[in-house]
Design a protein around this motif. Structure first.
Motif, PDB file in Angstrom:
ATOM      1  N   LEU A 157       0.825  -1.207   0.000  1.00 52.41           N
ATOM      2  CA  LEU A 157       0.000   0.000   0.000  1.00 52.41           C
ATOM      3  C   LEU A 157       0.861   1.259   0.000  1.00 52.41           C
ATOM      4  O   LEU A 157       0.584   2.226  -0.726  1.00 52.41           O
ATOM      5  CB  LEU A 157      -0.937  -0.007   1.212  1.00 52.41           C
ATOM      6  CG  LEU A 157      -1.981  -1.126   1.231  1.00 52.41           C
ATOM      7  CD1 LEU A 157      -2.642  -1.216   2.607  1.00 52.41           C
ATOM      8  CD2 LEU A 157      -3.023  -0.920   0.154  1.00 52.41           C
ATOM      9  N   GLU A 158       1.923   1.263   0.810  1.00 53.90           N
ATOM     10  CA  GLU A 158       2.793   2.434   0.860  1.00 53.90           C
ATOM     11  C   GLU A 158       3.576   2.599  -0.436  1.00 53.90           C
ATOM     12  O   GLU A 158       3.862   3.727  -0.853  1.00 53.90           O
ATOM     13  CB  GLU A 158       3.725   2.335   2.060  1.00 53.90           C
ATOM     14  CG  GLU A 158       2.990   2.507   3.394  1.00 53.90           C
ATOM     15  CD  GLU A 158       3.912   2.436   4.592  1.00 53.90           C
ATOM     16  OE1 GLU A 158       5.088   2.039   4.420  1.00 53.90           O
ATOM     17  OE2 GLU A 158       3.452   2.771   5.700  1.00 53.90           O
ATOM     18  N   ALA A 159       3.910   1.491  -1.081  1.00 52.24           N
ATOM     19  CA  ALA A 159       4.585   1.592  -2.374  1.00 52.24           C
ATOM     20  C   ALA A 159       3.662   2.238  -3.406  1.00 52.24           C
ATOM     21  O   ALA A 159       4.100   3.036  -4.241  1.00 52.24           O
ATOM     22  CB  ALA A 159       5.012   0.207  -2.848  1.00 52.24           C
ATOM     23  N   ASP A 160       2.379   1.909  -3.341  1.00 47.15           N
ATOM     24  CA  ASP A 160       1.408   2.532  -4.236  1.00 47.15           C
ATOM     25  C   ASP A 160       1.343   4.036  -3.988  1.00 47.15           C
ATOM     26  O   ASP A 160       1.332   4.831  -4.935  1.00 47.15           O
ATOM     27  CB  ASP A 160       0.032   1.894  -4.010  1.00 47.15           C
ATOM     28  CG  ASP A 160      -1.045   2.480  -4.910  1.00 47.15           C
ATOM     29  OD1 ASP A 160      -1.411   1.821  -5.899  1.00 47.15           O
ATOM     30  OD2 ASP A 160      -1.529   3.606  -4.623  1.00 47.15           O
ATOM     31  N   VAL A 161       1.283   4.422  -2.725  1.00 45.84           N
ATOM     32  CA  VAL A 161       1.224   5.848  -2.389  1.00 45.84           C
ATOM     33  C   VAL A 161       2.469   6.566  -2.897  1.00 45.84           C
ATOM     34  O   VAL A 161       2.386   7.663  -3.475  1.00 45.84           O
ATOM     35  CB  VAL A 161       1.059   6.043  -0.873  1.00 45.84           C
ATOM     36  CG1 VAL A 161       1.238   7.518  -0.495  1.00 45.84           C
ATOM     37  CG2 VAL A 161      -0.312   5.548  -0.410  1.00 45.84           C
ATOM     38  N   ALA A 162       3.635   5.949  -2.695  1.00 40.90           N
ATOM     39  CA  ALA A 162       4.878   6.575  -3.148  1.00 40.90           C
ATOM     40  C   ALA A 162       4.889   6.741  -4.666  1.00 40.90           C
ATOM     41  O   ALA A 162       5.275   7.792  -5.200  1.00 40.90           O
ATOM     42  CB  ALA A 162       6.074   5.743  -2.696  1.00 40.90           C
TER      43      ALA A 162
END
Length: 337
Positions: A157-162
């Motif tokens: 999920l955080e990779a998507d946000v980044a």
């Protein structure tokens, strides 16, 4: 049918991304009853089968119609970019019983017979008790279904946000929104979502929260009436490889080139992750993983960046080409829809 979300000038300045463990928990509960959502999750479903049998999710399922309203107070918009589950569930427990009753009544009305069922009548007769009972069920679901997998889920999920934050800087909000999902379109201040009925929402300065989600796939979910901040949840990038184990994705040619340990770490980074997340996923000591990451970064196969207090590692184009055999590196930039 379209759902039109009209933005004012101030709304364009108040759009943000967020990651929500509570959202993933309630959507995982919904997914258990939705075979159309199971395509990417057979391994997870096998792992949680026994734990799920011990949960009483009937009250939550009664409020999760296939089409129509679901109670906003059970999955409110995230209170920050990376809220903890404990913070979010405290907000559920603190829900106003009067507002919660209206929320539950709207949801029950979307399922034939639910309002007049014994469980439905009990919820509406004692909304304060129902709020606590439902919060307890969500908390039990978190511990059984999501918490053991949260490091893996959070990394994706955080990779998507980044990734999408970088795209926002490159193409602006109007260019970014249609990239989040093929069912989104942007035109002169209006976001249009393919929807199951026609709806119009005029934002009034509160902006829009964007949530990547694992378990809401393949749906785009939007809504939240006042006083909640408008929110849109969309399928996360990279979901196809989420549950793959290192042994599934470590080519022997890569092992011969780099050695088993470094090859396994490189192959495991099909989605960005921290040292501790990789150690947990691979069953290795953090010090061992750290040493492999340092060697791979020194060889130009990885880069690292800071996300809050955490350092996240991600493959470079060369690392992707090696880990995949050079043929599918560009797939990481595509939506798995």
């Amino acid at each position: 049918m379209p759902f039109h979300i009209h933005f004012g000038q101030d709304d364009l300045l108040r759009c943000r991304f967020a990651v929500s463990p509570l959202w993933e928990t309630q959507e995982a509960v919904r997914t258990l009853k939705r075979p159309d959502r199971h395509a990417y999750h057979p391994r997870w479903l096998r792992r949680i089968r026994e734990a799920a049998r011990d949960l009483d999710l009937s009250g939550l399922w009664l409020l999760m119609p296939r089409r129509g309203h679901s109670p906003d107070f059970l999955g409110p918009p995230p209170i920050g970019p990376a809220a903890r589950f404990e913070e979010e569930i405290a907000g559920v427990r603190a829900a106003d019983p009067v507002a919660a009753r209206d929320d539950m009544a709207r949801a029950l009305a979307c399922t034939p017979g639910a309002v007049d069922s014994p469980r439905g009548r009990a919820m509406l007769a004692d909304p304060a008790g129902a709020v606590l009972e439902l919060a307890d069920a969500l908390e039990a679901a978190w511990h059984a279904l999501i918490e053991p997998e949260w490091p893996r889920l959070r990394a994706l999920l955080e990779a998507d946000v980044a990734f999408h934050s970088r795209r926002l800087a490159e193409v602006g909000l109007g260019g970014l929104l249609p990239e989040l999902d093929r069912r989104l379109a942007w035109d002169t201040g209006t976001l249009t979502v393919e929807w199951h009925d026609e709806h119009v929402r005029h934002l009034t300065g509160e902006g829009l929260i964007l949530i990547p989600s694992v378990f809401s796939w393949p749906d785009v979910v939007s809504g939240f009436d006042a006083p909640w901040q408008p929110t849109l949840a969309y399928p996360v990038r990279g979901i196809a490889g989420l549950w793959a184990e290192p042994s599934d994705r470590t080519p022997e040619a890569l092992v011969r080139l780099l050695g088993r340990g470094r090859a396994t770490v490189l192959a495991a980074l099909d989605a960005p992750a921290t040292t501790s997340e990789l150690a947990h996923r691979l069953g290795l000591a953090p010090s061992t993983v750290s040493a492999h990451l340092a060697a791979l970064r020194g060889a130009g196969l990885l880069v690292s960046r800071r996300y809050g207090h955490r350092v996240i590692y991600e493959c470079t184009p060369l690392g992707i080409a090696l880990a995949t055999g050079g043929g599918v590196a560009q797939d990481r930039d595509q939506s798995f829809m």
